[in-house]
Scaffold this active site. Structure first.
Site, mmCIF file in Angstrom:
data_model
loop_
_atom_site.group_PDB
_atom_site.id
_atom_site.type_symbol
_atom_site.label_atom_id
_atom_site.label_comp_id
_atom_site.label_asym_id
_atom_site.label_seq_id
_atom_site.Cartn_x
_atom_site.Cartn_y
_atom_site.Cartn_z
ATOM 1 N N HIS A 45 41.721 37.750 45.271
ATOM 2 C CA HIS A 45 41.279 36.916 44.144
ATOM 3 C C HIS A 45 42.061 37.223 42.883
ATOM 4 O O HIS A 45 42.281 38.378 42.519
ATOM 5 C CB HIS A 45 39.767 37.001 43.921
ATOM 6 C CG HIS A 45 39.226 38.315 43.456
ATOM 7 N ND1 HIS A 45 39.166 38.663 42.129
ATOM 8 C CD2 HIS A 45 38.669 39.349 44.129
ATOM 9 C CE1 HIS A 45 38.596 39.853 41.993
ATOM 10 N NE2 HIS A 45 38.299 40.305 43.200
ATOM 11 N N ASP A 77 41.209 45.712 40.929
ATOM 12 C CA ASP A 77 40.277 44.638 41.278
ATOM 13 C C ASP A 77 40.623 43.360 40.515
ATOM 14 O O ASP A 77 40.162 43.159 39.412
ATOM 15 C CB ASP A 77 38.852 45.074 40.940
ATOM 16 C CG ASP A 77 37.798 44.106 41.438
ATOM 17 O OD1 ASP A 77 38.107 43.268 42.305
ATOM 18 O OD2 ASP A 77 36.650 44.183 40.955
ATOM 19 N N GLU A 127 36.274 34.663 42.037
ATOM 20 C CA GLU A 127 35.492 35.490 42.964
ATOM 21 C C GLU A 127 34.427 36.275 42.232
ATOM 22 O O GLU A 127 33.306 36.420 42.714
ATOM 23 C CB GLU A 127 36.421 36.447 43.727
ATOM 24 C CG GLU A 127 35.729 37.242 44.832
ATOM 25 C CD GLU A 127 35.140 38.568 44.383
ATOM 26 O OE1 GLU A 127 34.405 39.191 45.174
ATOM 27 O OE2 GLU A 127 35.388 38.999 43.225
ATOM 28 N N GLU A 128 34.762 36.780 41.051
ATOM 29 C CA GLU A 128 33.876 37.735 40.387
ATOM 30 C C GLU A 128 32.544 37.139 39.960
ATOM 31 O O GLU A 128 31.514 37.805 40.055
ATOM 32 C CB GLU A 128 34.577 38.341 39.157
ATOM 33 C CG GLU A 128 35.762 39.233 39.481
ATOM 34 C CD GLU A 128 35.382 40.540 40.146
ATOM 35 O OE1 GLU A 128 34.207 40.728 40.515
ATOM 36 O OE2 GLU A 128 36.273 41.384 40.316
ATOM 37 N N ASP A 155 40.498 43.289 48.900
ATOM 38 C CA ASP A 155 39.755 43.330 47.635
ATOM 39 C C ASP A 155 39.049 44.672 47.488
ATOM 40 O O ASP A 155 37.905 44.754 47.062
ATOM 41 C CB ASP A 155 38.753 42.175 47.573
ATOM 42 C CG ASP A 155 38.026 42.095 46.228
ATOM 43 O OD1 ASP A 155 38.540 42.668 45.243
ATOM 44 O OD2 ASP A 155 36.949 41.476 46.166
ATOM 45 N N HIS A 197 35.253 47.431 37.586
ATOM 46 C CA HIS A 197 34.650 46.563 36.570
ATOM 47 C C HIS A 197 34.564 47.230 35.202
ATOM 48 O O HIS A 197 33.618 47.004 34.455
ATOM 49 C CB HIS A 197 33.254 46.098 37.013
ATOM 50 C CG HIS A 197 33.265 45.202 38.202
ATOM 51 N ND1 HIS A 197 32.095 44.713 38.775
ATOM 52 C CD2 HIS A 197 34.277 44.707 38.962
ATOM 53 C CE1 HIS A 197 32.400 43.949 39.814
ATOM 54 N NE2 HIS A 197 33.721 43.936 39.945
#
Length: 445
Positions: free
Chosen positions: A258, A270, A304-305, A330, A402
């Site tokens: 992604h 990520d 995606e997130e 991922d 994140h």
């Protein structure tokens, strides 16, 4: 006997040798992270990343397709949190993706600390009018069990609605990590249709522990201020590129990642690492002049997130095509260990995948574990497509997941290149094997 592996042993060694010394993936990742950076769905940065990815793939000789996707446009805005009683102290926080904002003056309320769903229910009377803190600690990574992410993340996803049903005015979430240097971790949350929408934010593990200690001795009050908002959906896109098959071009092996990230840090692990994994895997095969029987298709998914719109749109647009397999990366750009596989209970398919994975023993990437291939390919795997996810040495992944610390300096160029090698070998053999690992379904009319 390993006839499948034997047929590709020399070719796999050639792919691995080339990929391991190539730094093309790291060069691409450097541009994506340093020049574009954080790229939340609906942001101008993600728009730039889409253009960059398409241009980079074309520059490597691939045919590129841009598939339009409508995505949500959540905006963080200004935000803060502060203990106002019995002491005054700022808290380090990040609003959770998708959260509503607070009134302009914020929300000030007593804090109720809970560590389980049962405790939340048992303290329902205290929750009304309060800010609920989910002080749920993520266990440390172990070799046997990996991370405890899946055990804790439901509180981030559904905690706001669960507390709101009991009258809470906001929620705070202990960051989903086992290791912290007072770094908050954001991530997606969702609202249930049967509950009011209340603000939700993550705080650091250290600040969560502080609030819990203070609460033991008496009432604690916090002021939470968030100007988050959800704007109307905006246009975005998936980026597709292909190495077209020489004999069965209408049969497809997807390798995907992604392109979006959260709006903090650089999205390096990520999923910038995954993006360049698949881009460079396709380029490696092209540079080596390797054209498999079937088509290998890179898909760089959008959103995606915080919505999975890219994965769902791809399945809606291309799901009727003949997908032989779908592979997703991922889990970061760490050293590859093997693959998670979704074989739908077919032991023979798993055995043949183990043969292919044995070709990656020189990389230490020959293990197979049962598990989900990935979120973006889940609409395909749920429809019966063979699914794989690159498994890596992820013991430190959730230290930076994140967060503002997910930056390029955390990525080792050799580990990243080894991931490219693993994906290139697996994708090529899946696409080239004379007999497919699973019967190729006929597309629905």
């Amino acid at each position: 006997p390993t006839p499948l592996a034997d047929a590709y042993r020399d070719l796999a060694a050639t792919i691995v040798a080339h990929a391991r010394v190539d730094r093309g993936a790291y060069t691409k990742l450097t541009y994506l992270t340093d020049r574009i950076g954080a790229r939340l769905a609906g942001s101008p940065a993600l728009d730039r990343a889409i253009v960059w990815a398409a241009d980079a793939l074309r520059a490597d000789g691939h045919a590129v397709t841009i598939d339009p996707v409508q995505v949500p446009a959540w905006r963080r805005g200004a935000e803060s949190a502060r203990i106002v009683a019995p002491i005054t102290r700022d808290l380090v926080m990040l609003g959770l993706g998708g959260s509503v904002g607070t009134p302009a003056r914020g929300v000030t309320a007593p804090v109720v600390v809970v560590r389980s769903w049962d405790e939340l229910a048992a303290r329902a009377a205290e929750v009304k009018g309060a800010i609920v803190l989910y002080d749920v600690a993520m266990p440390a990574w172990t070799e046997a069990h990996g991370s405890g992410y899946g055990d804790v993340v439901p509180f981030r996803g559904g905690g706001a609605s669960a507390a709101a049903r009991l009258g809470a005015v906001a929620v705070l979430m202990r960051s989903v990590t086992a290791t912290s240097l007072r770094t908050p971790h954001t991530g997606a949350m969702r609202y249930a249709a049967d509950a009011p929408k209340i603000p939700a934010a993550a705080i650091t593990t250290e600040d969560a522990a502080l609030l819990a200690r203070l609460a033991v001795d008496g009432p604690v009050q916090v002021t939470l201020t968030m100007s988050a908002r959800q704007d109307p959906d905006v246009p975005s896109a998936n980026v597709l590129a292909e190495l077209r098959g020489r004999e069965r071009p209408d049969e497809v092996v997807v390798i995907g990642a992604h392109l979006d990230s959260w709006d903090v840090g650089q999205g390096a692990h990520d999923d910038g690492a995954g993006v360049v994994h698949v881009m460079q895997a396709l380029t490696t095969l092209r540079v080596l002049g390797l054209v498999p029987r079937r088509t290998i298709r890179v898909v760089l998914f959008t959103n995606e997130e915080n919505g999975l719109r890219g994965g769902r749109t791809y399945a809606a647009t291309h799901g009727g095509e003949r997908h032989v397999a779908a592979l997703e990366t991922d889990s970061g750009g760490f050293a590859p260990r093997g693959f998670r596989v979704e074989t739908h209970g077919d032991a023979a398919v798993r055995a043949r995948l183990a043969e292919i994975a044995s070709l990656l023993a020189p990389l230490g990437a020959d293990t197979l574990e049962d598990g989900e291939g990935g979120a973006d390919i889940s609409p395909l795997t749920e429809a019966g497509v063979l699914g794989l996810g690159l498994a890596v040495d992820g013991r430190t992944y959730f230290d930076i997941h994140h967060t503002a610390a997910d930056t390029l300096d955390k990525v080792d160029p050799q580990a990243l290149a080894d991931g490219v090698a693993a994906i290139a070998v697996m994708a090529y053999v899946l696409a080239d094997a004379e007999v497919p690992l699973v019967p190729t379904p006929t597309p629905a009319p």
